[in-house]
Design a protein around this motif. Structure first.
Motif, mmCIF file in Angstrom:
data_model
loop_
_atom_site.group_PDB
_atom_site.id
_atom_site.type_symbol
_atom_site.label_atom_id
_atom_site.label_comp_id
_atom_site.label_asym_id
_atom_site.label_seq_id
_atom_site.Cartn_x
_atom_site.Cartn_y
_atom_site.Cartn_z
ATOM 1 N N ALA A 1 0.129 7.029 -6.427
ATOM 2 C CA ALA A 1 -1.101 7.831 -6.426
ATOM 3 C C ALA A 1 -0.818 9.280 -6.052
ATOM 4 N N ASN B 1 -6.778 6.582 -7.843
ATOM 5 C CA ASN B 1 -6.847 5.254 -7.235
ATOM 6 C C ASN B 1 -5.824 4.365 -7.933
ATOM 7 N N GLU C 1 1.853 1.704 -3.629
ATOM 8 C CA GLU C 1 0.702 2.210 -4.385
ATOM 9 C C GLU C 1 0.418 3.668 -4.040
ATOM 10 N N SER C 2 0.532 4.019 -2.758
ATOM 11 C CA SER C 2 0.239 5.398 -2.348
ATOM 12 C C SER C 2 1.279 6.365 -2.895
ATOM 13 N N LYS D 1 -4.097 2.700 -12.741
ATOM 14 C CA LYS D 1 -4.439 4.000 -12.155
ATOM 15 C C LYS D 1 -5.776 4.458 -12.714
ATOM 16 N N GLU D 2 -6.661 4.861 -11.831
ATOM 17 C CA GLU D 2 -7.904 5.508 -12.223
ATOM 18 C C GLU D 2 -7.825 6.943 -11.715
ATOM 19 N N GLU E 1 0.825 -1.214 0.000
ATOM 20 C CA GLU E 1 0.000 0.000 0.000
ATOM 21 C C GLU E 1 0.858 1.263 0.000
#
Length: 130
Positions: free
Chosen positions: A50, A74, A46-47, A90-91, A43
């Motif tokens: 983002a 996201n 991922e963060s 990625k959204e 995470e």
């Protein structure tokens, strides 16, 4: 060379991460023996993507003086164990008074963030005992 340090004691998986004067806690979920006290290492990765994408989009929109009110990014990923391939998804949600051309340009800018450049380039990790 210290930029970021991580320290773990005897408490299973709870790790304190320090960068400058900031401290965050990483941990694993209870299902794997942790206490769910913080983000998992996955995470955190991922963060990073983002946050970097959102900041890069914000910087570009500010320079262009576009009416971008909010960026929501996201991120998730899938890892193929067999090929060792990782695919990040990625959204990006752009909230504001933007036309289609501006939205497409901001989408492009999101992929130019330093973290994305790092994880899509060649990565070498050198480890040594201190």
């Amino acid at each position: 060379m210290k930029t970021v340090s991580a320290a773990i004691g005897t408490q299973l998986y709870k790790t304190e991460i320090q960068a400058k004067n900031h401290i965050i806690t990483a941990d694993e979920p209870e299902s794997v023996g942790g206490q769910n006290l913080g983000l998992t290492p996955t995470e955190l990765l991922e963060s990073s993507l983002a946050a970097c994408s959102a900041m890069t989009i914000r910087m570009y929109a500010n320079r262009k003086e576009w009416d971008l009110q909010q960026v929501i990014v996201n991120v998730g990923f899938k890892r193929n164990i067999t090929t060792q391939t990782v695919t990040f998804k990625k959204e990006i949600e752009l909230i504001g008074n933007l036309d289609d051309e501006q939205r497409q340009k901001l989408l492009q800018m999101g992929s130019k963030c330093p973290i994305e450049k790092m994880i899509t380039g060649e990565i070498v990790v050198e480890s040594a005992l201190k």
